[in-house]
Design a protein around this motif. Structure first.
Motif, PDB file in Angstrom:
ATOM      1  N   LEU A  49      -8.883  86.213  49.136  1.00 13.82           N
ATOM      2  CA  LEU A  49      -9.425  87.444  49.671  1.00 13.82           C
ATOM      3  C   LEU A  49      -8.552  87.968  50.811  1.00 13.82           C
ATOM      4  O   LEU A  49      -8.421  89.188  51.006  1.00 13.82           O
ATOM      5  CB  LEU A  49     -10.852  87.217  50.160  1.00 13.82           C
ATOM      6  CG  LEU A  49     -11.619  88.426  50.687  1.00 13.82           C
ATOM      7  CD1 LEU A  49     -11.636  89.551  49.662  1.00 13.82           C
ATOM      8  CD2 LEU A  49     -13.033  88.024  51.064  1.00 13.82           C
ATOM      9  N   GLY A  50      -7.926  87.049  51.554  1.00 13.09           N
ATOM     10  CA  GLY A  50      -7.020  87.466  52.623  1.00 13.09           C
ATOM     11  C   GLY A  50      -5.856  88.292  52.105  1.00 13.09           C
ATOM     12  O   GLY A  50      -5.383  89.214  52.785  1.00 13.09           O
ATOM     13  N   HIS A  51      -5.363  87.985  50.882  1.00  8.51           N
ATOM     14  CA  HIS A  51      -4.286  88.794  50.300  1.00  8.51           C
ATOM     15  C   HIS A  51      -4.748  90.232  50.101  1.00  8.51           C
ATOM     16  O   HIS A  51      -3.988  91.181  50.307  1.00  8.51           O
ATOM     17  CB  HIS A  51      -3.852  88.203  48.958  1.00  8.51           C
ATOM     18  CG  HIS A  51      -3.341  86.800  49.044  1.00  8.51           C
ATOM     19  ND1 HIS A  51      -2.597  86.345  50.113  1.00  8.51           N
ATOM     20  CD2 HIS A  51      -3.480  85.743  48.203  1.00  8.51           C
ATOM     21  CE1 HIS A  51      -2.295  85.066  49.924  1.00  8.51           C
ATOM     22  NE2 HIS A  51      -2.820  84.688  48.785  1.00  8.51           N
ATOM     23  N   ALA A  52      -5.997  90.414  49.696  1.00  8.24           N
ATOM     24  CA  ALA A  52      -6.538  91.758  49.510  1.00  8.24           C
ATOM     25  C   ALA A  52      -6.662  92.483  50.851  1.00  8.24           C
ATOM     26  O   ALA A  52      -6.360  93.672  50.959  1.00  8.24           O
ATOM     27  CB  ALA A  52      -7.890  91.686  48.810  1.00  8.24           C
ATOM     28  N   VAL A  53      -7.118  91.754  51.890  1.00 13.54           N
ATOM     29  CA  VAL A  53      -7.244  92.356  53.216  1.00 13.54           C
ATOM     30  C   VAL A  53      -5.867  92.732  53.750  1.00 13.54           C
ATOM     31  O   VAL A  53      -5.684  93.789  54.366  1.00 13.54           O
ATOM     32  CB  VAL A  53      -7.963  91.390  54.177  1.00 13.54           C
ATOM     33  CG1 VAL A  53      -7.988  91.951  55.589  1.00 13.54           C
ATOM     34  CG2 VAL A  53      -9.380  91.119  53.681  1.00 13.54           C
ATOM     35  N   ASP A  54      -4.883  91.866  53.517  1.00 12.89           N
ATOM     36  CA  ASP A  54      -3.494  92.145  53.905  1.00 12.89           C
ATOM     37  C   ASP A  54      -3.031  93.464  53.287  1.00 12.89           C
ATOM     38  O   ASP A  54      -2.526  94.364  53.967  1.00 12.89           O
ATOM     39  CB  ASP A  54      -2.613  90.990  53.447  1.00 12.89           C
ATOM     40  CG  ASP A  54      -1.168  91.113  53.904  1.00 12.89           C
ATOM     41  OD1 ASP A  54      -0.650  92.238  53.929  1.00 12.89           O
ATOM     42  OD2 ASP A  54      -0.553  90.080  54.199  1.00 12.89           O
ATOM     43  N   PRO A 183     -10.215 101.200  54.168  1.00 19.19           N
ATOM     44  CA  PRO A 183     -11.220 101.534  53.143  1.00 19.19           C
ATOM     45  C   PRO A 183     -11.988 100.296  52.712  1.00 19.19           C
ATOM     46  O   PRO A 183     -11.506  99.170  52.861  1.00 19.19           O
ATOM     47  CB  PRO A 183     -10.361 102.069  51.987  1.00 19.19           C
ATOM     48  CG  PRO A 183      -9.060 101.337  52.134  1.00 19.19           C
ATOM     49  CD  PRO A 183      -8.849 101.165  53.620  1.00 19.19           C
ATOM     50  N   PRO A 184     -13.202 100.476  52.184  1.00 16.50           N
ATOM     51  CA  PRO A 184     -13.890  99.330  51.577  1.00 16.50           C
ATOM     52  C   PRO A 184     -13.016  98.717  50.485  1.00 16.50           C
ATOM     53  O   PRO A 184     -12.386  99.426  49.701  1.00 16.50           O
ATOM     54  CB  PRO A 184     -15.162  99.955  50.986  1.00 16.50           C
ATOM     55  CG  PRO A 184     -15.369 101.213  51.777  1.00 16.50           C
ATOM     56  CD  PRO A 184     -13.989 101.713  52.100  1.00 16.50           C
ATOM     57  N   ILE A 185     -12.957  97.404  50.463  1.00 18.35           N
ATOM     58  CA  ILE A 185     -12.108  96.702  49.499  1.00 18.35           C
ATOM     59  C   ILE A 185     -12.976  96.302  48.310  1.00 18.35           C
ATOM     60  O   ILE A 185     -13.847  95.440  48.427  1.00 18.35           O
ATOM     61  CB  ILE A 185     -11.488  95.449  50.134  1.00 18.35           C
ATOM     62  CG1 ILE A 185     -10.698  95.818  51.388  1.00 18.35           C
ATOM     63  CG2 ILE A 185     -10.582  94.728  49.139  1.00 18.35           C
ATOM     64  CD1 ILE A 185     -10.270  94.633  52.222  1.00 18.35           C
ATOM     65  N   PRO A 186     -12.799  96.932  47.130  1.00 23.09           N
ATOM     66  CA  PRO A 186     -13.612  96.561  45.973  1.00 23.09           C
ATOM     67  C   PRO A 186     -13.189  95.207  45.426  1.00 23.09           C
ATOM     68  O   PRO A 186     -12.042  95.009  45.046  1.00 23.09           O
ATOM     69  CB  PRO A 186     -13.336  97.690  44.974  1.00 23.09           C
ATOM     70  CG  PRO A 186     -11.989  98.206  45.345  1.00 23.09           C
ATOM     71  CD  PRO A 186     -11.842  98.006  46.827  1.00 23.09           C
ATOM     72  N   LEU A 187     -14.110  94.259  45.401  1.00 22.82           N
ATOM     73  CA  LEU A 187     -13.805  92.928  44.895  1.00 22.82           C
ATOM     74  C   LEU A 187     -14.090  92.817  43.408  1.00 22.82           C
ATOM     75  O   LEU A 187     -13.278  92.291  42.652  1.00 22.82           O
ATOM     76  CB  LEU A 187     -14.612  91.877  45.671  1.00 22.82           C
ATOM     77  CG  LEU A 187     -14.391  91.877  47.191  1.00 22.82           C
ATOM     78  CD1 LEU A 187     -15.214  90.770  47.835  1.00 22.82           C
ATOM     79  CD2 LEU A 187     -12.921  91.724  47.524  1.00 22.82           C
ATOM     80  N   ARG A 354      -8.862  95.316  37.429  1.00 21.24           N
ATOM     81  CA  ARG A 354      -7.967  95.891  38.425  1.00 21.24           C
ATOM     82  C   ARG A 354      -8.718  96.945  39.215  1.00 21.24           C
ATOM     83  O   ARG A 354      -9.381  97.801  38.649  1.00 21.24           O
ATOM     84  CB  ARG A 354      -6.734  96.507  37.770  1.00 21.24           C
ATOM     85  CG  ARG A 354      -5.769  97.130  38.790  1.00 21.24           C
ATOM     86  CD  ARG A 354      -4.537  97.681  38.110  1.00 21.24           C
ATOM     87  NE  ARG A 354      -3.689  98.373  39.074  1.00 21.24           N
ATOM     88  CZ  ARG A 354      -2.416  98.148  39.227  1.00 21.24           C
ATOM     89  NH1 ARG A 354      -1.822  97.244  38.486  1.00 21.24           N
ATOM     90  NH2 ARG A 354      -1.704  98.811  40.106  1.00 21.24           N
ATOM     91  N   GLU A 355      -8.622  96.883  40.529  1.00 18.99           N
ATOM     92  CA  GLU A 355      -9.218  97.872  41.405  1.00 18.99           C
ATOM     93  C   GLU A 355      -8.120  98.467  42.272  1.00 18.99           C
ATOM     94  O   GLU A 355      -7.217  97.770  42.724  1.00 18.99           O
ATOM     95  CB  GLU A 355     -10.295  97.230  42.308  1.00 18.99           C
ATOM     96  CG  GLU A 355     -11.444  96.587  41.556  1.00 18.99           C
ATOM     97  CD  GLU A 355     -12.399  97.605  40.981  1.00 18.99           C
ATOM     98  OE1 GLU A 355     -12.231  98.810  41.267  1.00 18.99           O
ATOM     99  OE2 GLU A 355     -13.307  97.201  40.238  1.00 18.99           O
ATOM    100  N   GLU A 356      -8.203  99.777  42.514  1.00 19.16           N
ATOM    101  CA  GLU A 356      -7.199 100.466  43.310  1.00 19.16           C
ATOM    102  C   GLU A 356      -7.714 100.673  44.728  1.00 19.16           C
ATOM    103  O   GLU A 356      -8.850 101.092  44.942  1.00 19.16           O
ATOM    104  CB  GLU A 356      -6.856 101.829  42.690  1.00 19.16           C
ATOM    105  CG  GLU A 356      -6.150 101.728  41.344  1.00 19.16           C
ATOM    106  CD  GLU A 356      -4.717 101.226  41.465  1.00 19.16           C
ATOM    107  OE1 GLU A 356      -4.153 101.314  42.558  1.00 19.16           O
ATOM    108  OE2 GLU A 356      -4.183 100.737  40.457  1.00 19.16           O
ATOM    109  N   ILE A 357      -6.869 100.363  45.702  1.00 13.37           N
ATOM    110  CA  ILE A 357      -7.178 100.611  47.104  1.00 13.37           C
ATOM    111  C   ILE A 357      -6.003 101.370  47.705  1.00 13.37           C
ATOM    112  O   ILE A 357      -4.989 100.773  48.070  1.00 13.37           O
ATOM    113  CB  ILE A 357      -7.376  99.303  47.903  1.00 13.37           C
ATOM    114  CG1 ILE A 357      -8.413  98.411  47.243  1.00 13.37           C
ATOM    115  CG2 ILE A 357      -7.783  99.607  49.325  1.00 13.37           C
ATOM    116  CD1 ILE A 357      -8.533  97.070  47.904  1.00 13.37           C
TER     117      ILE A 357
END
Length: 389
Positions: A49-54, A183-187, A354-357
């Motif tokens: 999850l840290g990779h997504a926050v990064d 932005p909110p991170i869609p998991l 796949r989710e786009e941020i």
């Protein structure tokens, strides 16, 4: 010839039994109990999850990039343009809510400054910390969003030829980017996966976030899913829930060529080995049914599930009266049937999403089967892909 026709004429009509099984398979649970155990669990490790926050933090800093003003003596003002990115994101247990995570971000980059004809660049390192809240939106979508930003510290004090300390301005800029522009991170969006769910909640596990759901399959057993560890993703669905969803899809599909319908009565997976209790129905005339024991292997290839077997691993175990004279039709179904079941399982489990941020793609990819006990398990990883890559 007359004797043969008499044999067919005397066989019982299987169609009422088929309709009973169809009604049972299409039954839907609608209650929403206050106390419940999940039959579907997705575990996401804190490091994954840290990779997504990064990625999301860097995207927010880039999107929020703007020119800042820092006041100088005598009413003058220098213009700053920070170019920053998150170089490290660490997550850990949060405080204050059951689905909170604490985050620490290391942010580095350069700041360009100008004052009239003067200008230069100085390096910047910032440490930011706060809390993420993992929440369910719209009943099925799970997102991570910052709800509290604590410390924002600028390290070092070498600002080159700029004769003023811009730390407070830069701290406010980073605080806004992390706390407001992030932005909110869609998991995961379980609704997009087409899963029929009654309830979804988020819990903290050991070094992981657990997304727990209750399907609408009546009487499904709970899923026993261990935490995936800090780096991994683990998806698990109880085998009774998986079987219930497969049966429902099969009966909704209905009879196909030659008025033949199939019923995957039970699916069991142990590691990469599966066992399928399969009933094949012939619904023309009085009809007949045959029960098979199908053995084979299950693998994940490019994010999709594959079931493989051969004729040596398919055995008939029972049949209705009159079924003994019409075997070839069932033999034609085996390969196509496994493809259909694999497709339904792939849809049931978020094996590849796949989710786009803000231009950053987050893709959860299943890469191995880990079926154990009464739970169908799949391990995977979270991949972060920049849109330009």
């Amino acid at each position: 010839m007359l004797a043969l026709w008499s044999t067919f004429a005397c066989t019982p009509d299987v169609r009422p039994l088929y309709e009973e099984e169809r009604a049972r398979a299409l039954a839907v649970a609608t209650d929403a109990p206050t106390k419940w155990e999940p039959d579907l669990v997705i575990g996401i490790g804190e490091a994954a999850l840290g990779h997504a926050v990064d990625a999301a933090g860097t995207a927010a800093l880039e999107r929020n990039a703007s020119k800042l003003q820092v006041e100088l003596p005598l009413g003058a003002a220098a213009e700053l343009k920070p170019v920053l990115r998150v170089t490290k994101a660490e997550l850990g247990p949060g405080q204050g809510c059951e689905s909170c995570l604490h985050f620490d971000l290391d942010i580095k980059g350069d700041v360009k400054w100008s004052l009239g004809t003067l200008g230069g660049t100085f390096p910047l390192a910032v440490a930011a910390g706060g809390q993420l809240e993992i929440v369910v939106v719209g009943g099925t979508q799970v997102v991570a969003r910052p709800f509290k930003v604590g410390k924002v510290e600028v390290s070092g004090g070498d600002f080159g030829a700029l004769r003023v300390n811009p730390s407070s301005v830069l701290q406010d800029y980073v605080r806004a980017a992390v706390g407001e522009a992030l932005p909110p991170i869609p998991l995961v969006d379980l609704g997009q996966a087409g899963l029929p769910l009654r309830l979804v909640r988020v819990r903290n596990g050991k070094d992981a976030v657990r997304i727990e759901a209750l399907t609408d399959v009546p009487g499904a057993a709970p899923a026993v899913v261990p935490d995936p560890g800090r780096e991994g993703i683990l998806v698990g669905i109880s085998q009774t829930a998986a079987t219930g969803l497969l049966r429902r899809a099969a009966f909704l599909r209905g009879p196909q060529e030659y008025q033949v319908a199939v019923d995957p009565k039970a699916l069991r997976v142990d590691g990469d080995h599966f066992a399928l209790d399969l009933r094949v129905w012939r619904l023309e005339g009085n009809g007949w049914w045959r029960d098979y024991d199908v053995q084979g292997t299950l693998a994940v290839e490019e994010g999709k599930l594959r079931l493989k077997t051969d004729e040596r691993l398919v055995k008939q175990v029972d049949a209705s009266p009159g079924a003994g004279l019409a075997d070839p039709i069932a033999a034609l179904l085996e390969t196509k049937l496994l493809e259909v079941i694999a497709e339904q399982l792939t849809r049931t489990l978020p094996a590849a999403r796949r989710e786009e941020i803000a231009g950053v793609g987050l893709r959860a990819v299943a890469n191995r089967s880990l079926g154990a006990g009464d739970t169908l398990l799949f391990g995977g990883e979270l991949k972060v892909v920049r849109a330009k890559d």
